[in-house]
Design an enzyme around this catalytic site. Structure first.
Site, PDB file in Angstrom:
ATOM      1  N   HIS A   1       1.174  91.263 -89.508  1.00 44.01           N
ATOM      2  CA  HIS A   1       0.751  92.056 -90.662  1.00 44.01           C
ATOM      3  C   HIS A   1      -0.739  92.390 -90.583  1.00 44.01           C
ATOM      4  O   HIS A   1      -1.484  91.751 -89.843  1.00 44.01           O
ATOM      5  CB  HIS A   1       1.008  91.293 -91.973  1.00 44.01           C
ATOM      6  CG  HIS A   1       2.445  91.341 -92.407  1.00 44.01           C
ATOM      7  ND1 HIS A   1       3.408  90.499 -91.885  1.00 44.01           N
ATOM      8  CD2 HIS A   1       3.088  92.145 -93.304  1.00 44.01           C
ATOM      9  CE1 HIS A   1       4.577  90.784 -92.448  1.00 44.01           C
ATOM     10  NE2 HIS A   1       4.416  91.768 -93.303  1.00 44.01           N
TER      11      HIS A   1
ATOM     12  N   LYS B   1      -3.476  90.614 -95.809  1.00 46.64           N
ATOM     13  CA  LYS B   1      -2.322  89.930 -96.421  1.00 46.64           C
ATOM     14  C   LYS B   1      -2.711  88.523 -96.852  1.00 46.64           C
ATOM     15  O   LYS B   1      -3.345  87.791 -96.094  1.00 46.64           O
ATOM     16  CB  LYS B   1      -1.151  89.893 -95.426  1.00 46.64           C
ATOM     17  CG  LYS B   1       0.112  89.298 -96.028  1.00 46.64           C
ATOM     18  CD  LYS B   1       1.328  89.599 -95.195  1.00 46.64           C
ATOM     19  CE  LYS B   1       2.565  88.886 -95.716  1.00 46.64           C
ATOM     20  NZ  LYS B   1       2.901  89.218 -97.106  1.00 46.64           N
TER      21      LYS B   1
HETATM   22  P1  NAP Z   1      -3.119  94.873-102.310  1.00 52.53           P
HETATM   23  O1  NAP Z   1      -3.508  96.171-101.687  1.00 52.53           O
HETATM   24  O2  NAP Z   1      -4.075  93.726-102.298  1.00 52.53           O
HETATM   25  O3  NAP Z   1      -2.688  95.190-103.819  1.00 52.53           O
HETATM   26  C1  NAP Z   1      -2.465  94.233-104.805  1.00 52.53           C
HETATM   27  C2  NAP Z   1      -2.959  94.820-106.110  1.00 52.53           C
HETATM   28  O4  NAP Z   1      -2.563  93.989-107.204  1.00 52.53           O
HETATM   29  C3  NAP Z   1      -4.497  94.941-106.155  1.00 52.53           C
HETATM   30  O5  NAP Z   1      -4.851  96.242-106.557  1.00 52.53           O
HETATM   31  C4  NAP Z   1      -4.860  93.891-107.202  1.00 52.53           C
HETATM   32  O6  NAP Z   1      -6.008  94.240-107.941  1.00 52.53           O
HETATM   33  C5  NAP Z   1      -3.651  93.931-108.094  1.00 52.53           C
HETATM   34  N1  NAP Z   1      -3.555  92.776-108.977  1.00 52.53           N
HETATM   35  C6  NAP Z   1      -4.079  91.531-108.810  1.00 52.53           C
HETATM   36  N2  NAP Z   1      -3.758  90.762-109.882  1.00 52.53           N
HETATM   37  C7  NAP Z   1      -3.042  91.535-110.721  1.00 52.53           C
HETATM   38  C8  NAP Z   1      -2.463  91.327-111.987  1.00 52.53           C
HETATM   39  N3  NAP Z   1      -2.563  90.156-112.615  1.00 52.53           N
HETATM   40  N4  NAP Z   1      -1.801  92.364-112.584  1.00 52.53           N
HETATM   41  C9  NAP Z   1      -1.698  93.552-111.976  1.00 52.53           C
HETATM   42  N5  NAP Z   1      -2.244  93.821-110.769  1.00 52.53           N
HETATM   43  C10 NAP Z   1      -2.900  92.822-110.146  1.00 52.53           C
HETATM   44  O7  NAP Z   1      -1.775  94.337-101.647  1.00 52.53           O
HETATM   45  P2  NAP Z   1      -0.537  95.190-101.090  1.00 52.53           P
HETATM   46  O8  NAP Z   1      -0.676  95.340 -99.624  1.00 52.53           O
HETATM   47  O9  NAP Z   1      -0.318  96.378-101.943  1.00 52.53           O
HETATM   48  O10 NAP Z   1       0.632  94.144-101.293  1.00 52.53           O
HETATM   49  C11 NAP Z   1       1.012  93.696-102.596  1.00 52.53           C
HETATM   50  C12 NAP Z   1       2.140  92.679-102.465  1.00 52.53           C
HETATM   51  O11 NAP Z   1       3.300  93.336-101.928  1.00 52.53           O
HETATM   52  C13 NAP Z   1       1.832  91.518-101.505  1.00 52.53           C
HETATM   53  O12 NAP Z   1       2.390  90.330-102.013  1.00 52.53           O
HETATM   54  C14 NAP Z   1       2.545  91.927-100.222  1.00 52.53           C
HETATM   55  O13 NAP Z   1       2.916  90.826 -99.431  1.00 52.53           O
HETATM   56  C15 NAP Z   1       3.766  92.605-100.797  1.00 52.53           C
HETATM   57  N6  NAP Z   1       4.459  93.550 -99.904  1.00 52.53           N
HETATM   58  C16 NAP Z   1       5.788  93.635-100.057  1.00 52.53           C
HETATM   59  C17 NAP Z   1       6.518  94.541 -99.314  1.00 52.53           C
HETATM   60  C18 NAP Z   1       8.005  94.618 -99.533  1.00 52.53           C
HETATM   61  O14 NAP Z   1       8.669  95.454 -98.899  1.00 52.53           O
HETATM   62  N7  NAP Z   1       8.554  93.803-100.399  1.00 52.53           N
HETATM   63  C19 NAP Z   1       5.884  95.364 -98.389  1.00 52.53           C
HETATM   64  C20 NAP Z   1       4.500  95.264 -98.249  1.00 52.53           C
HETATM   65  C21 NAP Z   1       3.795  94.361 -99.038  1.00 52.53           C
HETATM   66  P3  NAP Z   1      -7.460  93.662-107.448  1.00 52.53           P
HETATM   67  O15 NAP Z   1      -7.655  94.185-106.067  1.00 52.53           O
HETATM   68  O16 NAP Z   1      -8.380  94.233-108.460  1.00 52.53           O
HETATM   69  O17 NAP Z   1      -7.333  92.166-107.496  1.00 52.53           O
END
Ligand code: NAP
Length: 255
Positions: A145, A149
């Site tokens: 990844h 992550k």
């Molecule tokens: P990311 O870019 O770090 O995005 C996470 C977002 O959530 C950030 O904007 C963060 O804001 C926000 N956040 C933090 N605390 C929060 C809260 N209490 N309420 C609402 N928003 C909040 O991460 P990402 O790459 O998008 O990934 C997000 C999640 O999805 C991870 O757990 C990843 O492993 C997962 N994922 C899943 C799949 C799937 O197919 N299921 C695929 C890819 C990723 P701040 O930056 O301001 O803290």
């Protein structure tokens, strides 16, 4: 009638892809956005909230969650309490948390989905791996990844190992007297299998499942090159959970 959707974590990488997907689908209506720090009060007429509690008055059908492992359980429970069917991509749930959420969804008679991977190819990889493990009990999982992550190993790797465990005879892999000269060299251990996590800039989400047999090997690999690869599954999840009365863990249950 359109399905009313909230996106939690809409400023993140996956949240932005979900925002684009929802706004481009006329069958879906975006009714609320959640991000803890953004000063914006609205985006293209959709209200933005900084705390989940402020969404309690919003009329919505589905809660899409791409936030962080730290808050995903509380968010999903909150969504169910409010009557929003959760579609959760955030990883990092424990199996007890998932069990508890499934039970709670039944009490609330609400559908829901927690999917460690929304890419159809990744779901197929897990199914193929489960099939192969019956014949090849020696297996190692390598997940790769991007370097932002937060959790390791990935939810997909854990789910793959869980599925393989159901069909694979219990087995210790590697030499009985094997010794790690550097801690972690053999990766994490789960039910006798090894899981290795690679974190590098430039990667999105990738997984290999490598099987070894007598004089032969089999490698299965899936690559998400773009976060769009997850959005077909998220879209399908949104449209399916509103018809269901319990939460499921894995996109395969809705395909
Ligand atoms: P990311 O870019 O770090 O995005 C996470 C977002 O959530 C950030 O904007 C963060 O804001 C926000 N956040 C933090 N605390 C929060 C809260 N209490 N309420 C609402 N928003 C909040 O991460 P990402 O790459 O998008 O990934 C997000 C999640 O999805 C991870 O757990 C990843 O492993 C997962 N994922 C899943 C799949 C799937 O197919 N299921 C695929 C890819 C990723 P701040 O930056 O301001 O803290």
């Amino acid at each position: 009638m359109s399905i009313k959707v909230i996106i939690a974590g809409f400023k993140g990488k996956m949240g932005q892809a979900a925002y684009n997907m929802v706004t481009e689908d006329p069958a879906l209506e975006l009714v609320g956005l959640l991000d803890p720090l953004t000063p914006e009060k609205e985006v293209a007429g959709v209200p933005v909230f900084n705390q989940k509690e402020d969404l309690s008055g919003v009329e919505a059908d589905v809660w899409v969650d791409f936030t962080t492992p730290k808050v995903a359980y509380e968010n999903t429970r909150f969504a169910l309490e409010q009557g929003f069917a959760p579609v959760v991509g955030t990883t990092g749930f424990t199996s007890d948390e998932i069990k508890g959420l499934v039970e709670f969804s039944r009490q609330k008679e609400l559908g829901g989905l927690i999917a460690p991977n929304f890419a159809v190819g990744a779901v197929l990889l897990m199914q193929f791996a489960t099939q192969a493990a019956k014949y090849f009990p020696d297996v190692e999982i390598i997940e790769l990844h991007h370097d932002q992550k937060k959790d390791a190993p990935s939810g997909t790797a854990i789910k793959t190992a869980e599925l393989i465990s159901k069909v694979r005879p219990q087995k210790h892999q590697g030499a009985m007297d094997e010794k790690e000269l550097l801690k972690g060299a053999r990766g994490a251990e789960m039910d006798g299998m090894r899981i290795h996590s690679v974190r590098l800039p430039g990667l999105v989400a990738h997984q290999e499942v490598i099987f070894g047999g007598q004089g032969e090997g089999l490698t299965l690999r899936h690559d998400s090159y773009d976060r769009k690869s997850f959005m077909t599954g998220v879209n399908l999840g949104i449209k399916e959970v509103v018809k269901k009365k319990e939460l499921v863990y894995g996109l395969e249950y809705l395909l």
